[in-house]
Design a protein around this motif. Structure first.
Motif, PDB file in Angstrom:
ATOM      1  N   LEU A  93       0.850  -1.188   0.000  1.00  0.00           N
ATOM      2  CA  LEU A  93       0.000   0.000   0.000  1.00  0.00           C
ATOM      3  C   LEU A  93       0.885   1.237   0.000  1.00  0.00           C
ATOM      4  CD1 LEU A  93      -3.019   0.839   0.222  1.00  0.00           C
ATOM      5  CD2 LEU A  93      -2.727   0.895   2.689  1.00  0.00           C
ATOM      6  N   ARG A  94       0.644   2.118  -0.979  1.00  0.00           N
ATOM      7  CA  ARG A  94       1.400   3.376  -1.058  1.00  0.00           C
ATOM      8  C   ARG A  94       0.475   4.504  -0.599  1.00  0.00           C
ATOM      9  NH1 ARG A  94       2.550   3.295  -7.275  1.00  0.00           N
ATOM     10  NH2 ARG A  94       0.332   2.791  -7.094  1.00  0.00           N
ATOM     11  N   VAL A  95       0.783   5.047   0.554  1.00  0.00           N
ATOM     12  CA  VAL A  95      -0.073   6.056   1.168  1.00  0.00           C
ATOM     13  C   VAL A  95       0.634   7.408   1.168  1.00  0.00           C
ATOM     14  CG1 VAL A  95      -1.386   6.718   3.222  1.00  0.00           C
ATOM     15  CG2 VAL A  95      -1.054   4.297   2.675  1.00  0.00           C
ATOM     16  N   GLY A  96      -0.057   8.441   0.707  1.00  0.00           N
ATOM     17  CA  GLY A  96       0.497   9.787   0.737  1.00  0.00           C
ATOM     18  C   GLY A  96      -0.275  10.672   1.690  1.00  0.00           C
ATOM     19  N   ALA A  97       0.351  11.758   2.105  1.00  0.00           N
ATOM     20  CA  ALA A  97      -0.330  12.716   2.974  1.00  0.00           C
ATOM     21  C   ALA A  97       0.321  14.086   2.824  1.00  0.00           C
ATOM     22  CB  ALA A  97      -0.265  12.266   4.435  1.00  0.00           C
ATOM     23  N   ALA A 127       4.204  15.299   1.288  1.00  0.00           N
ATOM     24  CA  ALA A 127       4.530  16.472   0.472  1.00  0.00           C
ATOM     25  C   ALA A 127       3.388  17.465   0.636  1.00  0.00           C
ATOM     26  CB  ALA A 127       4.720  16.078  -0.991  1.00  0.00           C
ATOM     27  N   ASN A 128       3.441  18.581  -0.084  1.00  0.00           N
ATOM     28  CA  ASN A 128       2.320  19.504   0.052  1.00  0.00           C
ATOM     29  C   ASN A 128       1.107  18.971  -0.711  1.00  0.00           C
ATOM     30  OD1 ASN A 128       2.332  20.519  -2.672  1.00  0.00           O
ATOM     31  ND2 ASN A 128       3.936  21.970  -2.145  1.00  0.00           N
ATOM     32  N   THR A 129      -0.048  19.576  -0.465  1.00  0.00           N
ATOM     33  CA  THR A 129      -1.307  19.060  -1.003  1.00  0.00           C
ATOM     34  C   THR A 129      -1.267  18.911  -2.520  1.00  0.00           C
ATOM     35  OG1 THR A 129      -2.608  19.967   0.821  1.00  0.00           O
ATOM     36  CG2 THR A 129      -3.783  19.547  -1.231  1.00  0.00           C
ATOM     37  N   GLU A 130      -0.771  19.919  -3.210  1.00  0.00           N
ATOM     38  CA  GLU A 130      -0.736  19.896  -4.672  1.00  0.00           C
ATOM     39  C   GLU A 130       0.109  18.737  -5.192  1.00  0.00           C
ATOM     40  OE1 GLU A 130       1.245  22.906  -7.745  1.00  0.00           O
ATOM     41  OE2 GLU A 130      -0.525  23.772  -6.752  1.00  0.00           O
ATOM     42  N   GLU A 131       1.257  18.519  -4.572  1.00  0.00           N
ATOM     43  CA  GLU A 131       2.143  17.431  -5.001  1.00  0.00           C
ATOM     44  C   GLU A 131       1.524  16.061  -4.730  1.00  0.00           C
ATOM     45  OE1 GLU A 131       6.506  19.548  -4.366  1.00  0.00           O
ATOM     46  OE2 GLU A 131       5.435  18.745  -2.628  1.00  0.00           O
ATOM     47  N   ILE A 132       0.859  15.932  -3.597  1.00  0.00           N
ATOM     48  CA  ILE A 132       0.214  14.652  -3.270  1.00  0.00           C
ATOM     49  C   ILE A 132      -0.917  14.351  -4.249  1.00  0.00           C
ATOM     50  CG2 ILE A 132      -1.220  13.473  -1.557  1.00  0.00           C
ATOM     51  CD1 ILE A 132       1.732  13.425  -0.863  1.00  0.00           C
ATOM     52  N   ILE A 133      -1.712  15.356  -4.589  1.00  0.00           N
ATOM     53  CA  ILE A 133      -2.794  15.155  -5.561  1.00  0.00           C
ATOM     54  C   ILE A 133      -2.228  14.684  -6.897  1.00  0.00           C
ATOM     55  CG2 ILE A 133      -4.519  16.367  -6.965  1.00  0.00           C
ATOM     56  CD1 ILE A 133      -5.133  18.081  -4.494  1.00  0.00           C
ATOM     57  N   GLU A 195       4.554  27.401   1.637  1.00  0.00           N
ATOM     58  CA  GLU A 195       4.876  27.558   0.229  1.00  0.00           C
ATOM     59  C   GLU A 195       3.632  27.389  -0.653  1.00  0.00           C
ATOM     60  OE1 GLU A 195       4.551  23.209   0.701  1.00  0.00           O
ATOM     61  OE2 GLU A 195       5.175  24.890   1.960  1.00  0.00           O
ATOM     62  N   SER A 196       3.708  27.887  -1.888  1.00  0.00           N
ATOM     63  CA  SER A 196       2.613  27.700  -2.842  1.00  0.00           C
ATOM     64  C   SER A 196       2.400  26.205  -3.078  1.00  0.00           C
ATOM     65  CB  SER A 196       2.941  28.387  -4.169  1.00  0.00           C
ATOM     66  OG  SER A 196       3.013  29.783  -3.997  1.00  0.00           O
ATOM     67  N   GLY A 197       1.141  25.814  -3.197  1.00  0.00           N
ATOM     68  CA  GLY A 197       0.810  24.397  -3.351  1.00  0.00           C
ATOM     69  C   GLY A 197       0.387  23.747  -2.057  1.00  0.00           C
ATOM     70  N   SER A 198       0.638  24.418  -0.944  1.00  0.00           N
ATOM     71  CA  SER A 198       0.216  23.914   0.359  1.00  0.00           C
ATOM     72  C   SER A 198      -1.258  24.233   0.588  1.00  0.00           C
ATOM     73  CB  SER A 198       1.071  24.563   1.458  1.00  0.00           C
ATOM     74  OG  SER A 198       0.404  24.545   2.702  1.00  0.00           O
ATOM     75  N   GLY A 199      -1.975  23.293   1.204  1.00  0.00           N
ATOM     76  CA  GLY A 199      -3.372  23.553   1.542  1.00  0.00           C
ATOM     77  C   GLY A 199      -3.513  24.672   2.545  1.00  0.00           C
ATOM     78  N   THR A 200      -2.585  24.730   3.503  1.00  0.00           N
ATOM     79  CA  THR A 200      -2.620  25.801   4.500  1.00  0.00           C
ATOM     80  C   THR A 200      -2.334  27.152   3.849  1.00  0.00           C
ATOM     81  OG1 THR A 200      -1.863  24.255   6.205  1.00  0.00           O
ATOM     82  CG2 THR A 200      -1.661  26.604   6.692  1.00  0.00           C
TER      83      THR A 200
END
Length: 308
Positions: A93-97, A127-133, A195-200
């Motif tokens: 299982l490959r899980v990202g967050a 990684a940041n949200t954008e990268e994980i997506i 940084e840009s791409g972060s959900g926060t």
């Protein structure tokens, strides 16, 4: 028809009524009485006194009730472990967050999962949200947990819990003396941002724009850990998830300030590829995340302020 005198006894005690017990266990009223009598004969003592269908425990009954509850719990645990033997989940299982979830929640999720399914190999990525997506879309991850808005049509998206965003300031900052602030107090401040791409970061940018806040200067850091350290060091103020500053707030190393008329929340999301064939490992991992028990354990974790 259920024929377990211990279960019947416990249900009678908790219902305080033989008729209710008979109805719940799909037994006849005489059958309930016979099972209780059989248990009393086996133990050689009276467990309950009944009058007008109302049940009262004897002293022996009080003692036996506590042990009976433990017996039923052990029976359930044994059945669960036996079931796992006959239905072993294997695979990988490959899980990202995204960072907030990956650093402060994911370790607990993986630990709980690994206890139940030790033969599943788990690889995690943060990684940041954008990268994980993008990683999920490219099939580099099977499943992921992210904060912030997710609108991609090619992903299955499920909200799993609410996250509170709070304003934190250094202890000696002028705002730290105020019990509550308005948008006017936030004008011309130095802001610490992700940084840009972060959900926060997306959340902070949106609110600063909506509130019409004039920003004097910004400093950008690549993780929530770095943001809170920058605020602690007195560099500026920040909007952060309560998850990442629990230790610092408890230790009074940072100050959290209420914003008048605002309670800032966002959702944490579980995402995966849409119309993608799921492995058994993926299915049980998702089931764990979406169960009522899991949601409750996360809320308790947040309330007690456990630090990682």
């Amino acid at each position: 028809m259920m024929n377990d005198p211990i279960k019947t006894f416990v249900t009678v005690v908790e219902q305080r009524n033989s008729s209710s017990t008979a109805e719940e266990l799909y037994l006849s009223h005489p059958n309930v009485s016979l099972q209780i009598q059989s248990l009393e004969e086996e133990l050689g003592t009276k467990l309950v006194n009944s009058s007008s269908n109302h049940i009262e425990l004897t002293q022996s009954g009080e003692i036996y009730y506590g042990y009976a509850k433990q017996i039923l719990l052990l029976q359930d645990k044994a059945k669960q472990e036996i079931k796992q033997l006959s239905n072993v989940v294997t695979g990988s299982l490959r899980v990202g967050a995204s960072y907030t979830i990956g650093e402060y929640i994911l370790p607990f999720v993986v630990a709980e999962f690994a206890t139940q399914y030790p033969r599943v190999e788990i690889e995690t990525s943060i990684a940041n949200t954008e990268e994980i997506i993008h990683a999920v879309q490219a099939n580099h991850l099977d499943i992921a947990l992210v904060e912030g808005e997710v609108n991609q049509d090619d992903l299955e998206i499920r909200s799993i819990m609410e996250d509170e965003i709070i304003l934190v300031v250094p202890n000696h900052h002028p705002l730290s003396r105020l019990p509550i602030v308005t948008s006017e107090h936030l004008q011309d401040q130095v802001w610490i941002l992700r940084e840009s791409g972060s959900g926060t970061r997306a959340f902070s940018d949106k609110l600063i724009k909506e509130w019409g806040i004039k920003v004097r200067k910004t400093y950008v850091f690549g993780s929530g850990q770095a943001v809170k350290q920058a605020v602690t060091a007195g560099l500026g103020i920040a909007l952060v998830s309560r998850w990442i500053v629990r230790k610092e707030l408890n230790a009074k190393e940072l100050k959290s300030i209420r914003i008048k008329g605002k309670r800032l929340t966002r959702s944490f999301y579980l995402i995966g590829p849409k119309n993608h064939e799921m492995t058994e490992a993926m299915e049980v991992f998702m089931e764990q995340l979406l169960t009522h028990e899991s949601a409750n354990s996360w809320r308790k974790l947040g309330k007690r302020g456990t630090d990682i």
